[in-house]
Design a protein around this motif. Structure first.
Motif, mmCIF file in Angstrom:
data_model
loop_
_atom_site.group_PDB
_atom_site.id
_atom_site.type_symbol
_atom_site.label_atom_id
_atom_site.label_comp_id
_atom_site.label_asym_id
_atom_site.label_seq_id
_atom_site.Cartn_x
_atom_site.Cartn_y
_atom_site.Cartn_z
ATOM 1 N N LYS A 51 0.830 -1.210 0.000
ATOM 2 C CA LYS A 51 0.000 0.000 0.000
ATOM 3 C C LYS A 51 0.861 1.256 0.000
ATOM 4 C CE LYS A 51 -4.299 -1.417 2.177
ATOM 5 N NZ LYS A 51 -5.148 -1.245 3.355
ATOM 6 N N TRP B 218 2.582 1.563 -3.731
ATOM 7 C CA TRP B 218 1.674 1.827 -4.839
ATOM 8 C C TRP B 218 0.432 2.526 -4.315
ATOM 9 C CZ3 TRP B 218 3.981 -3.102 -4.542
ATOM 10 C CH2 TRP B 218 4.956 -3.311 -5.502
ATOM 11 N N LYS B 219 0.482 3.847 -4.336
ATOM 12 C CA LYS B 219 -0.645 4.631 -3.847
ATOM 13 C C LYS B 219 -1.764 4.624 -4.874
ATOM 14 C CE LYS B 219 2.080 7.579 -0.917
ATOM 15 N NZ LYS B 219 2.457 8.920 -0.551
ATOM 16 N N GLU B 220 -2.978 4.724 -4.372
ATOM 17 C CA GLU B 220 -4.153 4.723 -5.236
ATOM 18 C C GLU B 220 -4.151 5.957 -6.125
ATOM 19 O OE1 GLU B 220 -9.012 4.711 -4.880
ATOM 20 O OE2 GLU B 220 -7.786 4.856 -3.096
ATOM 21 N N ASN B 221 -4.497 5.778 -7.369
ATOM 22 C CA ASN B 221 -4.580 6.885 -8.309
ATOM 23 C C ASN B 221 -5.920 7.599 -8.121
ATOM 24 O OD1 ASN B 221 -4.307 8.664 -10.390
ATOM 25 N ND2 ASN B 221 -4.609 7.158 -11.996
ATOM 26 N N VAL B 222 -5.880 8.806 -7.578
ATOM 27 C CA VAL B 222 -7.109 9.562 -7.328
ATOM 28 C C VAL B 222 -7.256 10.739 -8.276
ATOM 29 C CG1 VAL B 222 -7.306 8.909 -4.904
ATOM 30 C CG2 VAL B 222 -5.989 10.930 -5.535
ATOM 31 N N LYS C 163 -10.717 12.073 -9.622
ATOM 32 C CA LYS C 163 -11.788 11.520 -8.810
ATOM 33 C C LYS C 163 -12.246 12.585 -7.833
ATOM 34 C CE LYS C 163 -10.367 6.713 -9.034
ATOM 35 N NZ LYS C 163 -9.953 5.544 -8.269
#
Length: 99
Positions: free
Chosen positions: A38, A41-45, A48
């Motif tokens: 986690k 690899w951070k979430e692509n926001v 959004k």
């Protein structure tokens, strides 16, 4: 029947502790690997919509800035209108669209 009961009373507690200690190590390693994944690899926001409540100060403000840096579109909510305008202006300087 008393013999079986006494045998289970003597044998099961140590066996349970041994069994749990054997299972805990793989579980902890698995949790650590998930945490590392986690953090790498951070979430692509980007693009959004993120709703940040109590965004005028404290944790809500910092969350708004972090999502702004990542390219999210922000929707900021707070009771304190003057402080919220300051936060939204600062987020706009990070080139973020606010709704």
């Amino acid at each position: 029947m008393d013999v079986v009961n006494n045998l289970l009373n003597l044998a099961l507690p140590p066996l349970t502790l041994i069994f749990l200690s054997i299972l805990m190590l793989p579980s902890l390693i698995f949790k650590q690997l998930l945490h590392v994944r986690k953090s790498l690899w951070k979430e692509n926001v980007a693009n959004k919509v993120v709703l940040s409540t109590r965004a005028a100060l404290g944790i809500g403000e910092e969350i708004a800035y972090e999502y702004a840096r990542r390219g999210a579109k922000l929707s900021l909510v707070d009771i304190k209108k003057e402080k919220l305008e300051i936060v939204s202006d600062k987020a706009r300087t990070l080139h973020i669209l606010l709704f």
